[in-house]
Design a protein around this motif. Structure first.
Motif, PDB file in Angstrom:
ATOM      1  N   LEU A   1       0.919  -1.105   0.038  1.00 41.99           N
ATOM      2  CA  LEU A   1       0.087   0.214  -0.296  1.00 41.99           C
ATOM      3  C   LEU A   1       0.896   1.342  -0.129  1.00 41.99           C
ATOM      4  CD1 LEU A   1      -2.930  -1.190   2.417  1.00 41.99           C
ATOM      5  CD2 LEU A   1      -2.988  -0.619  -0.119  1.00 41.99           C
ATOM      6  N   THR A   2       2.285   0.997   0.154  1.00 45.27           N
ATOM      7  CA  THR A   2       3.205   2.359   0.249  1.00 45.27           C
ATOM      8  C   THR A   2       3.152   2.911  -1.263  1.00 45.27           C
ATOM      9  OG1 THR A   2       4.433   1.365   1.934  1.00 45.27           O
ATOM     10  CG2 THR A   2       5.397   3.067   0.505  1.00 45.27           C
ATOM     11  N   PHE A   3       2.666   2.094  -2.261  1.00 42.09           N
ATOM     12  CA  PHE A   3       2.607   2.302  -3.830  1.00 42.09           C
ATOM     13  C   PHE A   3       1.637   3.619  -3.836  1.00 42.09           C
ATOM     14  CE2 PHE A   3       1.816   2.259  -8.217  1.00 42.09           C
ATOM     15  CZ  PHE A   3       2.722   2.385  -8.633  1.00 42.09           C
ATOM     16  N   ILE A   4       0.492   3.541  -2.934  1.00 42.74           N
ATOM     17  CA  ILE A   4      -0.448   4.549  -3.150  1.00 42.74           C
ATOM     18  C   ILE A   4      -0.154   5.752  -2.145  1.00 42.74           C
ATOM     19  CG2 ILE A   4      -2.826   5.105  -3.144  1.00 42.74           C
ATOM     20  CD1 ILE A   4      -3.213   2.080  -3.526  1.00 42.74           C
ATOM     21  N   PRO A   5       0.343   6.766  -2.398  1.00 43.24           N
ATOM     22  CA  PRO A   5       0.456   7.618  -1.442  1.00 43.24           C
ATOM     23  C   PRO A   5      -0.777   8.177  -0.543  1.00 43.24           C
ATOM     24  CG  PRO A   5       1.477   8.314  -3.554  1.00 43.24           C
ATOM     25  CD  PRO A   5       0.739   7.218  -3.784  1.00 43.24           C
ATOM     26  N   ASN A   6      -0.466   8.974   0.379  1.00 41.06           N
ATOM     27  CA  ASN A   6      -1.626   9.493   1.149  1.00 41.06           C
ATOM     28  C   ASN A   6      -2.438   8.345   1.950  1.00 41.06           C
ATOM     29  OD1 ASN A   6      -0.658  12.168   0.661  1.00 41.06           O
ATOM     30  ND2 ASN A   6      -1.376  11.859  -1.293  1.00 41.06           N
ATOM     31  N   PHE A   7      -3.266   7.774   0.958  1.00 41.40           N
ATOM     32  CA  PHE A   7      -4.399   6.891   1.352  1.00 41.40           C
ATOM     33  C   PHE A   7      -3.786   5.512   1.943  1.00 41.40           C
ATOM     34  CE2 PHE A   7      -6.298   9.628  -1.753  1.00 41.40           C
ATOM     35  CZ  PHE A   7      -7.207  10.426  -0.651  1.00 41.40           C
ATOM     36  N   GLY A   8      -2.769   4.969   0.995  1.00 37.21           N
ATOM     37  CA  GLY A   8      -2.099   3.725   1.349  1.00 37.21           C
ATOM     38  C   GLY A   8      -1.678   3.341   2.910  1.00 37.21           C
ATOM     39  N   PRO A   9      -0.738   4.346   3.397  1.00 33.46           N
ATOM     40  CA  PRO A   9      -0.377   4.203   4.902  1.00 33.46           C
ATOM     41  C   PRO A   9      -1.343   4.209   5.967  1.00 33.46           C
ATOM     42  CG  PRO A   9       0.888   5.809   3.466  1.00 33.46           C
ATOM     43  CD  PRO A   9      -0.083   5.536   2.723  1.00 33.46           C
ATOM     44  N   ILE A  10      -2.616   4.806   5.642  1.00 35.56           N
ATOM     45  CA  ILE A  10      -3.671   4.909   6.391  1.00 35.56           C
ATOM     46  C   ILE A  10      -4.319   3.554   6.422  1.00 35.56           C
ATOM     47  CG2 ILE A  10      -6.007   6.076   7.027  1.00 35.56           C
ATOM     48  CD1 ILE A  10      -4.655   8.607   6.076  1.00 35.56           C
ATOM     49  N   LEU A  11      -4.638   3.230   5.194  1.00 38.49           N
ATOM     50  CA  LEU A  11      -5.401   1.710   4.957  1.00 38.49           C
ATOM     51  C   LEU A  11      -4.502   0.418   5.845  1.00 38.49           C
ATOM     52  CD1 LEU A  11      -6.645   2.245   1.369  1.00 38.49           C
ATOM     53  CD2 LEU A  11      -7.866   2.484   3.708  1.00 38.49           C
ATOM     54  N   SER A  12      -3.116   0.818   5.450  1.00 36.97           N
ATOM     55  CA  SER A  12      -2.210  -0.120   6.135  1.00 36.97           C
ATOM     56  C   SER A  12      -2.260  -0.219   7.754  1.00 36.97           C
ATOM     57  CB  SER A  12      -0.783  -0.284   5.523  1.00 36.97           C
ATOM     58  OG  SER A  12      -0.186   0.912   5.823  1.00 36.97           O
TER      59      SER A  12
END
Length: 373
Positions: free
Chosen positions: A241-252
């Motif tokens: 999910l690091t590939f998706i900035p902003n939203f990825g870290p929150i989801l992970s």
């Protein structure tokens, strides 16, 4: 009194150019409609091709091989690494995923009980229950779409793979085809911009892969030290999910915090701080280092690109929004700011206005010949 100077044709036409470009982009998106997802999938395939061809060219240069052989070696190494991961890691990950499915409902229940203990948390719990009941009524209708969604995902993966392989093995063929669509007098400029686009996206991909590896490794190490269960699976989720900035870290971070909540609220707090720290490390150390070698994409532009592309094309839009915005920024800088507006971006910022005025005041080329006595 000095008379007002009339606007030059180039200056007076700039608003019209901006309006025309905006209208053209809007019309293009409207015409694409349902095929926008297919176009973005093709762009994702180009990203795969750039990654493979970049690694292949690097390997070919080091081992004195042809680029095709280098790309083939990279593909074979990728297949071998995938098989190795499947054999060694997938059983453990699959077991942890099963455990995650069993533990997450307990964690959600634990979080619900904690929220109900506070006056401000009760309305949130009620809203969540209402949404859950509403979603439950749609379950039967949505179940019929699961099979088609699965086939769609498999088809998208196949398209992504084959587009990436075809372009990676014959990059010159597709580059030459694109350049030939441009008028003769502009082909050299178009080729230069295409080369810069390719280099920018390759460096962006290399930086993103580095960030994914770093985030995954640090997340796994931190979760192990905090004694959080299913650390390997959660680290893999964080890396992807690091590939998706902003939203990825929150989801992970959500499943990790919920699982830590089963032990104690304090452990959940520490896990949340771990994810915040790793994200800060990526944003303020890794990303700036990468942007020194590639296009510097303002955070607000990246966020707006994700929101807009997500609204237009769903999940695939969010995934490719950032590299697409980086590519668009290169095109705007080179073809609009430099070629249309006449601003030289390679000069220091304080010299832009002076350089532009000097170019306008000093006749060059044919105009210089016409001004000679």
């Amino acid at each position: 009194m000095n008379e007002a100077q009339p606007l030059s044709p180039a200056t007076s036409s700039r608003p019209a150019v901006i309006l025309a470009v905006t209208a053209g982009v809007a019309a293009l998106l409207w015409m694409l409609g349902g095929v926008l997802e297919v176009v973005l999938l093709g762009f994702a395939g180009l990203l795969v091709a750039l990654f493979l061809s970049g690694l292949g060219a690097w390997l070919a240069k080091r081992l004195h091989l042809s680029e095709r052989v280098g790309v083939a070696a990279v593909c074979l190494a990728g297949v071998g690494l995938t098989v190795l991961v499947v054999v060694l890691a997938v059983p453990a990950v699959a077991e942890q995923v099963d455990g995650l499915k069993k533990e997450l409902p307990k964690a959600v229940q634990r979080g619900t009980e904690l929220l109900e203990g506070y006056a401000w948390g009760r309305p949130l719990v009620e809203r969540a229950r209402n949404l859950d009941e509403l979603a439950g009524g749609e379950t039967i209708r949505q179940a019929g779409g699961v099979l088609s969604t699965t086939f769609g995902a498999v088809g998208a993966l196949l398209v992504l793979t084959f587009v990436g392989l075809f372009v990676a093995f014959e990059p010159g063929l597709y580059r030459e085809g694109l350049v030939r669509l441009i008028p003769l007098r502009r082909r050299a400029r178009a080729a230069a911009v295409l080369d810069e686009l390719s280099l920018t996206l390759r460096r962006w991909l290399a930086g993103k892969v580095l960030a994914m590896v770093a985030v995954g490794g640090l997340t796994w190490l931190g979760l192990v030290l905090l004694d959080v269960p299913l650390g390997l699976t959660l680290a893999l989720v964080a890396a992807l999910l690091t590939f998706i900035p902003n939203f990825g870290p929150i989801l992970s971070a959500v499943p990790a915090v919920l699982l830590a909540l089963l032990s104690s609220p304090s452990k959940a707090l520490f896990v949340g701080l771990l994810y915040v720290g790793i994200q800060a490390l990526e944003n303020y150390l890794l990303t700036p280092l990468v942007q020194k070698k590639t296009v510097s994409l303002p955070p607000a532009v990246a966020l707006l690109a994700q929101v807009v592309m997500g609204a237009l094309a769903g999940g695939i839009g969010v995934v490719v929004a950032t590299p697409l915005a980086a590519a668009a920024l290169v095109v705007v800088k080179r073809l609009y700011v430099e070629d249309v507006l006449g601003d030289d971006l390679d000069q220091p910022s304080e010299g832009h206005a002076a350089a532009a005025l000097e170019r306008r005041a000093t006749p060059t080329g044919e105009s210089a010949k016409r001004h000679q006595p």
